[in-house]
Motif scaffolding. Structure first.
Motif, short mmCIF file in Angstrom:
data_model
loop_
_atom_site.label_atom_id
_atom_site.label_comp_id
_atom_site.label_asym_id
_atom_site.label_seq_id
_atom_site.Cartn_x
_atom_site.Cartn_y
_atom_site.Cartn_z
N PHE A 157 -2.75 2.07 -5.42
CA PHE A 157 -3.89 1.14 -5.39
C PHE A 157 -3.42 -0.31 -5.54
CE2 PHE A 157 -7.87 -0.52 -7.57
CZ PHE A 157 -8.54 -0.71 -6.37
N LEU A 158 -2.38 -0.53 -6.36
CA LEU A 158 -1.83 -1.87 -6.50
C LEU A 158 -1.14 -2.33 -5.22
CD1 LEU A 158 -0.31 -1.70 -10.09
CD2 LEU A 158 -2.25 -3.10 -9.37
N TYR A 159 -0.45 -1.41 -4.56
CA TYR A 159 0.27 -1.75 -3.33
C TYR A 159 -0.69 -1.95 -2.16
CZ TYR A 159 3.50 -1.38 0.59
OH TYR A 159 4.20 -1.61 1.75
N ASN A 160 -1.70 -1.12 -2.07
CA ASN A 160 -2.69 -1.19 -1.00
C ASN A 160 -4.07 -1.19 -1.64
OD1 ASN A 160 -4.15 -1.12 1.36
ND2 ASN A 160 -3.58 0.99 1.90
N GLY A 161 -4.63 -2.37 -1.79
CA GLY A 161 -5.93 -2.50 -2.45
C GLY A 161 -7.08 -1.91 -1.66
N ARG A 162 -6.86 -1.48 -0.42
CA ARG A 162 -7.91 -0.88 0.39
C ARG A 162 -7.83 0.65 0.42
NH1 ARG A 162 -6.69 -5.76 2.69
NH2 ARG A 162 -8.50 -7.03 3.30
N ASP A 163 -6.93 1.23 -0.36
CA ASP A 163 -6.78 2.69 -0.42
C ASP A 163 -7.93 3.26 -1.24
OD1 ASP A 163 -6.00 5.33 -0.61
OD2 ASP A 163 -3.88 4.86 -0.93
N GLU A 164 -8.93 3.80 -0.56
CA GLU A 164 -10.13 4.27 -1.25
C GLU A 164 -9.85 5.53 -2.07
OE1 GLU A 164 -14.63 5.86 -0.05
OE2 GLU A 164 -13.53 4.49 1.28
N SER A 165 -9.03 6.45 -1.55
CA SER A 165 -8.73 7.68 -2.29
C SER A 165 -7.96 7.37 -3.59
CB SER A 165 -7.92 8.64 -1.42
OG SER A 165 -6.69 8.05 -1.02
N ALA A 166 -7.02 6.42 -3.53
CA ALA A 166 -6.30 6.04 -4.74
C ALA A 166 -7.23 5.36 -5.73
CB ALA A 166 -5.14 5.12 -4.38
N PHE A 167 -8.16 4.57 -5.25
CA PHE A 167 -9.12 3.90 -6.13
C PHE A 167 -10.02 4.91 -6.85
CE2 PHE A 167 -13.54 2.20 -6.29
CZ PHE A 167 -13.37 1.35 -7.37
N ILE A 168 -10.50 5.91 -6.13
CA ILE A 168 -11.38 6.91 -6.75
C ILE A 168 -10.63 7.71 -7.81
CG2 ILE A 168 -12.73 8.97 -6.29
CD1 ILE A 168 -13.44 7.80 -3.57
N GLY A 172 6.88 -0.76 -2.27
CA GLY A 172 6.59 -0.13 -0.99
C GLY A 172 7.65 0.87 -0.59
N ASN A 173 8.92 0.57 -0.83
CA ASN A 173 9.98 1.51 -0.50
C ASN A 173 9.90 2.76 -1.37
OD1 ASN A 173 11.01 -0.28 1.40
ND2 ASN A 173 12.39 -1.25 -0.08
N PHE A 174 9.57 2.58 -2.64
CA PHE A 174 9.44 3.73 -3.53
C PHE A 174 8.32 4.67 -3.07
CE2 PHE A 174 7.50 5.40 -7.57
CZ PHE A 174 8.49 6.34 -7.83
N LEU A 175 7.16 4.11 -2.74
CA LEU A 175 6.04 4.94 -2.28
C LEU A 175 6.32 5.55 -0.91
CD1 LEU A 175 3.07 2.66 -3.42
CD2 LEU A 175 3.93 4.71 -4.53
N ASP A 176 7.02 4.82 -0.04
CA ASP A 176 7.36 5.37 1.28
C ASP A 176 8.32 6.54 1.16
OD1 ASP A 176 5.72 3.54 2.47
OD2 ASP A 176 7.33 2.13 2.98
N ASP A 177 9.29 6.44 0.26
CA ASP A 177 10.24 7.55 0.07
C ASP A 177 9.53 8.80 -0.43
OD1 ASP A 177 12.21 5.88 0.91
OD2 ASP A 177 12.97 5.42 -1.10
N ILE A 178 8.58 8.62 -1.33
CA ILE A 178 7.82 9.77 -1.83
C ILE A 178 6.99 10.38 -0.71
CG2 ILE A 178 5.99 10.46 -3.42
CD1 ILE A 178 7.03 8.40 -5.38
N SER A 179 6.39 9.54 0.12
CA SER A 179 5.57 10.05 1.24
C SER A 179 6.44 10.80 2.24
CB SER A 179 4.85 8.90 1.92
OG SER A 179 3.98 8.23 1.02
N LEU A 180 7.65 10.31 2.49
CA LEU A 180 8.54 11.00 3.42
C LEU A 180 8.94 12.37 2.88
CD1 LEU A 180 10.87 8.07 4.57
CD2 LEU A 180 9.09 9.20 5.90
N LEU A 181 9.21 12.46 1.59
CA LEU A 181 9.54 13.76 1.01
C LEU A 181 8.38 14.74 1.11
CD1 LEU A 181 11.45 12.62 -2.21
CD2 LEU A 181 12.43 13.82 -0.26
#
Length: 541
Positions: free
Chosen positions: A93-104, A255-264
């Motif tokens: 949510f901090l990285y992407n303030g428009r992420d609705e699922s993370a906000f909920i 952003g790199n940390f979250l991208d690495d987790i998403s890739l895994l």
């Protein structure tokens, strides 16, 4: 009952430099055994560990080597566990303030008295602000959910260049709850501009009271400890991004940390979907599980990892005493894990363990081999001594049998002096053999062994074989017989350690061959050669 399969390969005990080297070694060994036809596509392989948090490095190694795996048990994969998602939703949510699922998810972790009705009111207010910006053709553009949320705790009546009043959309009671959460997110957003990923994640856990949330949803203390172990492992995963400040830029550390987790996560989901559609017998699937989850199951090859004091057995069992029920339970669990193997059993332990301290920093400590593995080494040594004693007894009795055969049935007997000398030698050999095996050659372990002193004055021998014991005198050449202690080269040169040689350059320690335990096997990066060096006087640094 008699076994019909026959004896298999003996269990192996290897030391690794750290957790990452251990995971790389385990996955690489599985691929090597498959290449050498020791394991078939239909073979069952399991990696067993004491706690769920230990699965992260194994999962990452499997994804890196493209090895299919399944995490057995109710917890599932590491990054799909509830406490991990609860921590990551704030970072997303901090990285992407428009992420609705993370906000909920962030709104509900922990429960803040904001229900679905209050959420709909907030979304209505956000839509009104966006519509006002678009109708007035303002250059500021659309505001994200995070910006609108933070504006609720502003000292100004309205931070946006619009006349939209939030009190017209959000009820008073819900507004108070939103303002409280808004002030916390404002603080976290300010910290994220200068802190690295580890510091930001620590601030999220402490400031947003996630520990209290995990305590509330945990049914037992063991469940709470398991959740916090996973959270600490997540903090260790962010270690490689330490020293780099977070920001909302695409190439930032966060952003790199979250991208690495998403890739895994995406790689595991892709492998799972392909495994459901294709033939499952095309390649080996590794089963990852805890000791408790492995009960009642058997596998062709078992890798039991993390066998260090304080891990297996746990620190709580160690503190309870040697004769405690907790320590006996840990010993029973170790027996359960070892007996899951049908053919191959490999046990690993780490020389260095990283952990997240109370000060908010990552620390490293020297680890020691588990007492359960020490018991196996001592038992194997007693078995070898017993076999050698039986062989020596047979050889000592052979002259006596030949003498009896030659001195009877009309054959010419030996002279009196020769027969007396041979009888004396037999008596001496028998006297030596009558000495108890335990007194003649005791196995040396860290809990009761002797202190070893080499000519080089290395302290690692003393650190391993104990301190409150008598000194061990070496020979005149000041050399050490490593076979006497029944250790291999990984005790002093762990797998994954980087070493250098004055001729061959820099290399990495790999597992020694089963028949060359007293040799250090090194793979050099520049030449690509894999060479064996004697453990004493190897010339490695």
């Amino acid at each position: 009952m008699k076994p019909i399969r026959g004896a298999g390969p003996p269990p192996r005990i290897l030391a690794c430099a750290d957790g990452k080297a251990e995971a790389t070694f385990v996955v690489g060994t599985i691929l090597q055994m498959e290449k050498e036809d020791k394991l078939q596509a239909s073979s069952s392989v399991a990696v067993i560990y004491r706690t769920n948090a230990q699965s992260r490095l194994i999962e990452e190694a499997c994804v890196q080597k493209k090895v299919k795996y399944i995490v057995r048990g109710a917890t599932g994969r590491f990054y799909s566990r509830a406490e991990i998602k609860d921590c990551l939703c704030f970072l997303r949510f901090l990285y992407n303030g428009r992420d609705e699922s993370a906000f909920i998810r962030a709104i509900k972790t922990p429960s803040r008295g904001i229900g679905q009705v209050a959420l709909n009111q907030f979304f209505a207010y956000h839509s009104a602000v966006t519509s006002a910006v678009e109708s007035n053709d303002l250059e500021s553009g659309n505001f994200s959910l995070l910006e609108v949320l933070i504006s609720l705790s502003s000292e100004k009546n309205n931070e946006f260049p619009t006349n939209v009043d939030p009190n017209n959309y959000i009820a008073k009671r819900a507004m108070n709850n939103f303002v409280s959460f808004s002030s916390k997110m404002r603080h976290i957003s300010e910290v994220s501009t200068a802190a690295n990923v580890t510091s930001l994640l620590t601030e999220v856990i402490d400031h947003l009271e996630l520990k209290q949330h995990f305590q509330a949803i945990s049914k037992t203390q063991d469940e709470m400890d398991d959740r916090m172990s996973n959270v600490n492992e997540l903090l260790l995963a962010s270690e490689k991004y330490e020293g780099i400040a977070c920001s909302q830029a695409p190439d930032s550390a966060l952003g790199n940390f979250l991208d690495d987790i998403s890739l895994l996560s995406d790689a595991v989901e892709e492998d799972t979907s392909q495994g459901n559609s294709n033939n499952v017998d095309e390649c080996i699937t590794v089963n990852l599980m805890t000791v408790h989850a492995s009960k009642g199951m058997e596998f062709d090859a078992v890798f039991l990892i993390g066998n260090e004091e304080g891990i297996f057995p746990t620190q709580r069992a160690k503190d309870s005493g040697n004769d405690s029920v907790e320590l006996e339970e840990e010993r029973r669990l170790c027996y359960v894990a070892m007996t899951r193997a049908r053919t191959h059993l490999l046990l690993t332990w780490r020389k260095e363990i990283s952990f997240f301290g109370q000060s908010g920093q990552i620390h490293y400590r020297t680890a020691y081999r588990s007492r359960f593995l020490d018991a196996l080494v001592a038992k194997q040594k007693r078995s070898e001594v017993k076999d050698n004693d039986s062989k020596a007894t047979r050889q000592s009795r052979r002259p006596q049998i030949n003498s009896n055969m030659n001195g009877t049935r009309g054959r010419r007997q030996k002279s009196f002096s020769t027969q007396t000398r041979r009888t004396s030698e037999i008596s001496k050999a028998s006297a030596v053999n009558r000495i108890p095996t335990r007194e003649r050659r005791k196995p040396l372990t860290r809990y009761g062994g002797s202190r070893v002193q080499s000519s080089q004055g290395s302290g690692q021998y003393q650190q391993y074989f104990g301190k409150d014991t008598k000194s061990y005198r070496t020979t005149k050449k000041e050399t050490i017989d490593f076979d006497k202690f029944n250790v291999d080269s990984t005790l002093f040169y762990p797998v994954g350690k980087t070493v250098s040689h004055r001729v061959h350059g820099v290399g990495t320690v790999v597992p020694p061959l089963p028949n060359k335990k007293d040799f250090v096997r090194v793979k050099f990066a520049d030449s690509g050669f894999t060479l064996d060096f004697p453990m004493s006087g190897s010339g490695l640094e």
